[in-house]
Scaffold this motif. Structure first.
Motif, PDB file in Angstrom:
ATOM      1  N   ASP A 225     -10.919   4.396   4.312  1.00  0.00           N
ATOM      2  CA  ASP A 225     -11.745   3.938   5.435  1.00  0.00           C
ATOM      3  C   ASP A 225     -12.291   5.128   6.228  1.00  0.00           C
ATOM      4  O   ASP A 225     -13.469   5.160   6.609  1.00  0.00           O
ATOM      5  CB  ASP A 225     -10.926   3.048   6.377  1.00  0.00           C
TER       6      ASP A 225
ATOM      7  N   ASP B  96      -7.850  11.512  11.095  1.00  0.00           N
ATOM      8  CA  ASP B  96      -9.279  11.355  11.339  1.00  0.00           C
ATOM      9  C   ASP B  96      -9.940  12.707  11.621  1.00  0.00           C
ATOM     10  O   ASP B  96     -10.981  13.038  11.045  1.00  0.00           O
ATOM     11  CB  ASP B  96      -9.511  10.403  12.516  1.00  0.00           C
TER      12      ASP B  96
ATOM     13  N   ASP C 248       0.831  -1.203   0.000  1.00  0.00           N
ATOM     14  CA  ASP C 248       0.000   0.000   0.000  1.00  0.00           C
ATOM     15  C   ASP C 248       0.869   1.258   0.000  1.00  0.00           C
ATOM     16  O   ASP C 248       1.903   1.307   0.682  1.00  0.00           O
ATOM     17  CB  ASP C 248      -0.905   0.025   1.236  1.00  0.00           C
TER      18      ASP C 248
ATOM     19  N   ILE D 117      -6.413   3.122   4.390  1.00  0.00           N
ATOM     20  CA  ILE D 117      -6.917   3.654   5.663  1.00  0.00           C
ATOM     21  C   ILE D 117      -7.516   5.041   5.452  1.00  0.00           C
ATOM     22  O   ILE D 117      -8.542   5.387   6.074  1.00  0.00           O
ATOM     23  CB  ILE D 117      -5.783   3.685   6.713  1.00  0.00           C
TER      24      ILE D 117
ATOM     25  N   VAL E 271       0.150   7.450   6.838  1.00  0.00           N
ATOM     26  CA  VAL E 271      -1.059   6.623   6.821  1.00  0.00           C
ATOM     27  C   VAL E 271      -1.219   6.053   5.418  1.00  0.00           C
ATOM     28  O   VAL E 271      -0.997   6.763   4.426  1.00  0.00           O
ATOM     29  CB  VAL E 271      -2.305   7.448   7.200  1.00  0.00           C
ATOM     30  N   THR E 272      -1.603   4.788   5.310  1.00  0.00           N
ATOM     31  CA  THR E 272      -1.778   4.182   3.992  1.00  0.00           C
ATOM     32  C   THR E 272      -3.042   4.711   3.325  1.00  0.00           C
ATOM     33  O   THR E 272      -3.985   5.160   3.997  1.00  0.00           O
ATOM     34  CB  THR E 272      -1.863   2.649   4.087  1.00  0.00           C
TER      35      THR E 272
END
Length: 450
Positions: free
Chosen positions: A373, A419, A317, A370, A366-367
């Motif tokens: 997601d 996030d 990834d 994710i 961060v991949t």
């Protein structure tokens, strides 16, 4: 690591060698005339050279290649009007009386980072004037909306090109500029394959033109400018540190930014310009760029359109050091606040000047899966995912910033995780474009940038 040291001697003249041209060309001709294929190759080479020469002449005569990549379009001669001068002066008037007050020229002011930095400077009471050419690399309507936001807060943005020397000189004269935040550039890694000349025009020629005007200003301003994490290129050592090698660019965009760091070193060394370079790591957030992956992913997820998620070698990834816009702005402001005065006067250096380069990242890669997601969670909608092998277009498999230098010298401490940052972005996106609206972002054939 400071930008690569360039040659200090500019006065030496190479020796002229005497060549027996008749004998020399005779020997060369005898080789070329041995076969028909060789003659064809020679003709092709001549035609190629002539074509490149003609293109160069057209570009030179017409004023160069603008950021949109159109050959033959010239930068119109700028003539300041009384109304224009009044708007510049009003925008440049500081609202605070502290000794360290600044008057800042922000280039690329209607861009993503430029808008946020301009608003932050204005909010704390510094004088600010912007410059932007509103090119169509991505939807200009978003840039115009940012412009409306800036104007509501008293920031005047001049529409013009950084290659326009007369315009820049007028801005310095009228605005009494003390600092420059240079954010104007042709952005994007993959677009360089389609329009390479626009990168040379903006990221190299435009930077040189700005430095030329700055060196001649009296007093000279201190300069902070946007380099890029892309300069680390094919470097496999992580996290990336300013002392790491940057001589393996993976894209033309990266090469122009690396060249910019070398140019900055030269103008600092010769003319005493105080210059700070900032290597941004994947900036995201409200009012962001539609060509970035998080932005286009959001658009496609809402429209039920499949998104391409690229994988690297061996199916690994891709990962990015996503950095929220507010953290980047804090780094930019601290770079301006700690920038020392330039040491030149009338284009002549009077002493050593400050030269710095810093990573501005989040330090937590961060991949991409994710990232998707998190977007799904905040959009409350599942993405249709296509897993695709990363094409050879200049992208790198990962980025990771070592920000220890920025922490110690700029007091730079990013506080927004992905996030939280994406939640704020989604809230802005839904408000700006409207929930359920069949909005369309003009990206042409350009793919998203991770």
């Amino acid at each position: 690591m400071p930008p690569s040291t360039m040659q200090d001697s500019y006065t030496s003249t190479p020796r002229k060698m005497k060549i027996d041209r008749s004998n020399y060309f005779g020997r060369v001709a005898s080789r070329w005339h041995t076969t028909a294929s060789a003659r064809l190759l020679a003709c092709s080479a001549v035609l190629l050279i002539l074509t490149l020469f003609v293109m160069y002449r057209i570009s030179s005569i017409s004023g160069g290649i603008v950021e949109g990549g159109i050959i033959g379009r010239s930068v119109a001669a700028f003539k300041p009007t009384h109304e224009w001068e009044l708007k510049v002066r009003q925008s440049c008037v500081p609202k605070r009386l502290e000794e360290d007050v600044m008057v800042v020229l922000v280039t690329g002011a209607a861009g993503f980072v430029g808008t946020h930095v301009s608003l932050s400077l204005k909010k704390r009471g510094d004088g600010v004037v912007g410059l932007d050419n509103f090119n169509d690399y991505y939807e200009t309507s978003l840039k115009r909306a940012r412009l409306d936001l800036l104007e509501k807060h008293g920031v005047f943005v001049v529409e013009g090109d950084i290659n326009d020397e007369t315009l820049l000189m007028s801005l310095f004269e009228v605005g009494q500029i003390t600092h420059v935040m240079h954010l104007a550039a042709q952005a994007g890694v993959r677009y360089a394959v389609q329009n390479p000349r626009s990168y040379v025009h903006s990221n190299i020629a435009g930077l040189v033109n700005l430095f030329e005007v700055c060196k001649a200003a009296n007093p000279q301003p201190a300069i902070v400018w946007a380099s890029s994490s892309s300069v680390y290129g094919l470097n496999n050592k992580v996290p990336f540190s300013e002392s790491d090698r940057t001589d393996q660019p993976a894209s033309l965009y990266a090469a122009t930014k690396k060249a910019g760091e070398g140019i900055a070193h030269t103008y600092n060394h010769i003319y005493g310009l105080s210059i700070t370079g900032l290597r941004f790591f994947t900036v995201y957030g409200p009012w962001g760029r539609p060509d970035m992956a998080y932005f286009s992913f959001t658009q496609d997820i809402l429209r039920g359109k499949a998104i391409n998620i690229y994988t690297g070698s061996g199916g690994k990834d891709l990962a990015r050091d996503f950095t929220y816009i507010d953290d980047i702005v804090k780094g930019c402001m601290r770079a301006l606040d700690t920038a020392e005065k330039s040491t030149g006067s009338g284009g002549k250096k009077t002493g050593p000047a400050q030269l710095r380069v810093f990573n501005l990242g989040n330090t937590s890669p961060v991949t991409v899966p994710i990232l998707v997601d998190i977007l799904e969670k905040h959009l409350k909608q599942k993405a249709i995912r296509n897993i695709v092998k990363m094409p050879r277009n200049g992208d790198v498999p990962f980025t990771h910033a070592n920000t220890s230098s920025a922490q110690s010298q700029l007091n730079y401490h990013p506080t927004t995780n992905l996030d939280t940052g994406l939640r704020k972005f989604v809230k802005w996106y839904l408000s700006y474009y409207g929930v359920g609206t069949d909005h369309r972002l003009w990206l042409g054939d350009r793919e998203q940038i991770v």
